[in-house]
Write an enzyme that holds these catalytic residues in place. Structure first.
Site, PDB file in Angstrom:
ATOM      1  N   GLY A  67     -75.961 -19.996   7.436  1.00 18.21           N
ATOM      2  CA  GLY A  67     -76.627 -19.636   8.688  1.00 18.21           C
ATOM      3  C   GLY A  67     -75.631 -19.366   9.804  1.00 18.21           C
ATOM      4  O   GLY A  67     -74.544 -18.836   9.581  1.00 18.21           O
ATOM      5  N   SER A  68     -75.999 -19.812  11.000  1.00 23.05           N
ATOM      6  CA  SER A  68     -75.184 -19.497  12.178  1.00 23.05           C
ATOM      7  C   SER A  68     -73.779 -20.075  12.117  1.00 23.05           C
ATOM      8  O   SER A  68     -72.906 -19.633  12.853  1.00 23.05           O
ATOM      9  CB  SER A  68     -75.872 -20.022  13.430  1.00 23.05           C
ATOM     10  OG  SER A  68     -77.134 -19.427  13.547  1.00 23.05           O
ATOM     11  N   THR A  69     -73.563 -21.082  11.270  1.00 28.27           N
ATOM     12  CA  THR A  69     -72.221 -21.667  11.226  1.00 28.27           C
ATOM     13  C   THR A  69     -71.193 -20.667  10.706  1.00 28.27           C
ATOM     14  O   THR A  69     -70.000 -20.930  10.745  1.00 28.27           O
ATOM     15  CB  THR A  69     -72.162 -22.935  10.339  1.00 28.27           C
ATOM     16  OG1 THR A  69     -72.640 -22.619   9.041  1.00 28.27           O
ATOM     17  CG2 THR A  69     -72.992 -24.053  10.938  1.00 28.27           C
TER      18      THR A  69
END
Lengths: 87, 581
Positions: free
Chosen positions: B293-295
């Site tokens: 995801g956003s990581t």
């Protein structure tokens, strides 16, 4: 006469060396028994050391230290503002 | 005279007979001696030796597993096991009651063990007795019952390091974790010697050494037990508070690639594995894949900066908060309008990072993600590590290219994600992770420029100070991080209300000493954003880890503390005491 003397001497030397061998053999057996006893001691001490290490590790677990610090000693973590840095 | 002559003659004859008899006997004796010496000697020698020469095994102690400071995490100690020869043991029936009392079993239970096995010569009655049980049984001195020395493995910190250390089976062979990975080294090799024993079985002479004894070596892990404990406690409390299915936290020293802490929830007690399920002992940090995801956005941005196409202040238009890629739509939580590159990370804009990714060649993006270690193993010597998935760019569709930029369409393990962040923390250098203590610097490869790594960390600092990760703030320290909230993928696509909450952070941001990744699987307490669920765990653990490692505060304490208070967090009142175990 001289031959007899030599023969007797040789006999004595042989006998002495035989006695010496027996004594050495005996000494070696005795030392070996001692070595064996020491080996058993070492094994026992190793085992005891392992158990003590285990005991120490169990007493010193972070869980136990934390609960003692907080509950019996009433310690708390210093908050921000309570910590001063010395340079 | 003739009388005497006759007598003499007779005597002579008698003497001859006697002498002949003597010679005959002597001949027989000599013949026998010759036969024994020459012909049967081998046979006799072997049988003679067999009566007092014995080959004895010398036990090789299994090495200890210790943490980086020498705290023991796994120790073998001798225990006794009781075994019986049922045929003889059955005659001691009247004492079975006393024996049963010691072992806590009934006479019937002993009966069902013994009676069907009367013909057998060796049956274990009970393995790994407690020391007092062994002593009591020895005192009973029953026929057909013997005690045998065996070794049992103990794990003093139990649940806290369970997944890293793993465990051994009843025969002292490694089954999981480090116990399995380093089994060869830990177990050593038993020695063999030939000895002479007397009638009572005591060794009276060492004849020869057949095989040298090689005792097991100790293994020093890179784990710091103190930090491991803090992480374990924080993760356990968080998983419990959020009714989550599972949780993972990995902490790495980016300078050396050493894994300082690795914890999993749920955990298990390796000392008592009566009803252990794979569910409990699987090391999720190395086996379980998830979409980052956003990581992953810091890596998308790092790639963009490295390509030279973007500067930190390059402006990207994300209005109106969504855009179409073919038939699909990439969305932001809301309309962020125009953002600079730093703003894309701070606000975690999917639209912004997709637009950046689509402006770069697929090959460039793929190569860059590969070089950060996505899609490959960490070689940390943890058994069962799964390859991350990163599809070849040749097969990318337009939408895959776009979603990759915000962490969908590829998958990683927690340790692989942590390794990727060490590159940002370590001035752009990548080094293999390690679960054992390192003596010297490992070989390293350059992935991005030191200045790029620094720039991206600066951007990630804003995530903590003003962005989505404010609850990861640690008073006194600069922190760089990135939150992530991922819809779990299920067979038919993505689950609507099942999430992974992620946080990856670096502390201190300006001079990194630790990198941590937190994964909470399916939090179900009303909160599910990475910034709400995973980020506070990072803060809690790092507050203590910085103290433990004596890391000097690098931010103005008052200003930071105020920021933390304003963010609605109550810092450092200490963790709940009912924690752990």
């Amino acid at each position: 006469m001289r031959l007899v003397l030599i023969a007797v001497l040789a006999g004595l030397v042989t006998f002495a060396s035989a006695v010496e061998l027996v004594l050495n053999r005996h000494a070696s057996r005795k030392l070996f028994v001692e070595l064996q006893a020491l080996r058993i001691d070492k094994q026992r001490l190793d085992q005891e050391w392992g158990q003590l290490l285990l005991e120490q590790a169990t007493w010193a677990t972070q869980v136990r230290i934390e609960s003692m610090a907080r509950e019996s000693l009433g310690m708390v973590m210093p908050g921000p503002g309570q910590v001063f840095e010395l340079r | 005279m003739s009388e005497r002559a006759r007598f003499n003659r007779e005597l002579k004859a008698r003497r001859r007979i006697v002498v002949a008899a003597f010679f005959a006997f002597a001949g027989v004796l000599v013949w026998r001696a010759v036969v024994l010496q020459m012909h049967d000697s081998d046979f006799l020698q072997t049988h003679g030796d067999a009566r007092y020469l014995r080959v004895e095994q010398i036990h090789a102690d299994r090495g200890m597993v210790l943490d980086r400071n020498g705290e023991p995490l796994a120790i073998s100690t001798p225990t006794q096991s009781a075994w019986i020869k049922p045929g003889e043991f059955v005659r001691e029936r009247e004492h079975w009651g006393e024996l049963g009392e010691i072992l806590g079993v009934s006479v019937e239970q002993i009966d069902t063990l013994v009676m069907p096995r009367l013909g057998r010569k060796f049956v274990y009655l009970r393995r790994h007795l407690a020391p007092d049980e062994g002593a009591a049984i020895e005192k009973l001195d029953l026929d057909g019952l013997w005690l045998q020395q065996e070794y049992r493995r103990y794990y003093p910190v139990a649940e806290v390091t369970a997944h890293v250390v793993g465990f051994t089976n009843v025969d002292d062979r490694g089954q999981e974790g480090v116990e399995l990975a380093f089994d060869e080294m830990l177990k050593g090799e038993p020695g063999l010697r030939r000895v002479i024993k007397d009638r009572l079985g005591r060794v009276v002479e060492d004849v020869e050494r057949l095989h040298p004894l090689r005792p097991g070596k100790d293994v020093y892990l890179s784990i710091d037990e103190r930090i491991q404990y803090v992480a374990y406690r924080a993760l356990k409390n968080a998983v419990h508070a959020h009714h989550a299915r599972a949780g993972i936290m990995v902490i790495v020293d980016p300078r050396s690639g050493e894994i300082v802490a690795l914890v999993n929830q749920p955990s298990f007690n390796p000392n008592n594995r009566a009803d252990l399920k794979v569910e409990h002992y699987r090391d999720r940090a190395v086996t379980d894949l998830f979409e980052p995801g956003s990581t992953i956005k810091p890596f998308t941005i790092a790639t963009a900066l490295e390509s030279g196409q973007y500067q930190p202040d390059t402006v990207i238009d994300t209005a109106p908060g969504y855009f179409k890629v073919g038939r699909d739509t990439v969305r932001d939580v809301r309309n962020y309008g125009t953002l600079d590159v730093a703003g894309v990370i701070e606000k975690s804009s999917n639209v912004g990072s997709s637009k950046i990714a689509l402006s770069m060649e697929p090959e460039l993006l793929w190569n860059s993600l590969r070089s950060f270690g996505f899609g490959s193993l960490t070689d940390a010597a943890l058994p069962g590590e799964t390859y991350g998935r990163l599809n070849d760019y040749a097969n990318w569709s337009q939408i895959e290219h776009a979603t990759l930029a915000f962490g969908y369409g590829l998958s990683v393990t927690a340790v692989q994600l942590a390794r990727a962040y060490t590159v940002l923390a370590n001035g752009g250098w990548m080094q293999p992770l390690s679960i054992v203590r390192r003596d010297g610097p490992p070989p390293r490869t350059r992935v991005i420029k030191t200045s790029t790594a620094r720039t991206v960390r600066r951007m990630m600092e804003k995530v903590i100070t003003v962005g989505t990760g404010q609850r990861a703030a640690v008073p006194g320290y600069t922190v760089a991080g990135k939150t992530g909230t991922v819809h779990k993928s299920i067979d038919s696509g993505y689950a609507e209300h099942r999430y992974l909450s992620l946080f990856a952070g670096i502390i201190p941001a300006r001079k990194p000493r630790l990198v941590a990744v937190v994964v909470i699987d399916e939090p179900d307490s009303g909160e599910h954003f990475g910034g709400q669920v995973a980020a506070p765990i990072f803060a809690e653990v790092m507050r203590e880890a910085t103290r433990i490692l004596n890391i000097a505060p690098d931010a103005d304490t008052r200003e930071q503390a105020q920021a933390v208070w304003l963010a609605g967090l109550h810092p450092a009142t200490g963790a709940p005491t009912e924690a752990a175990q």
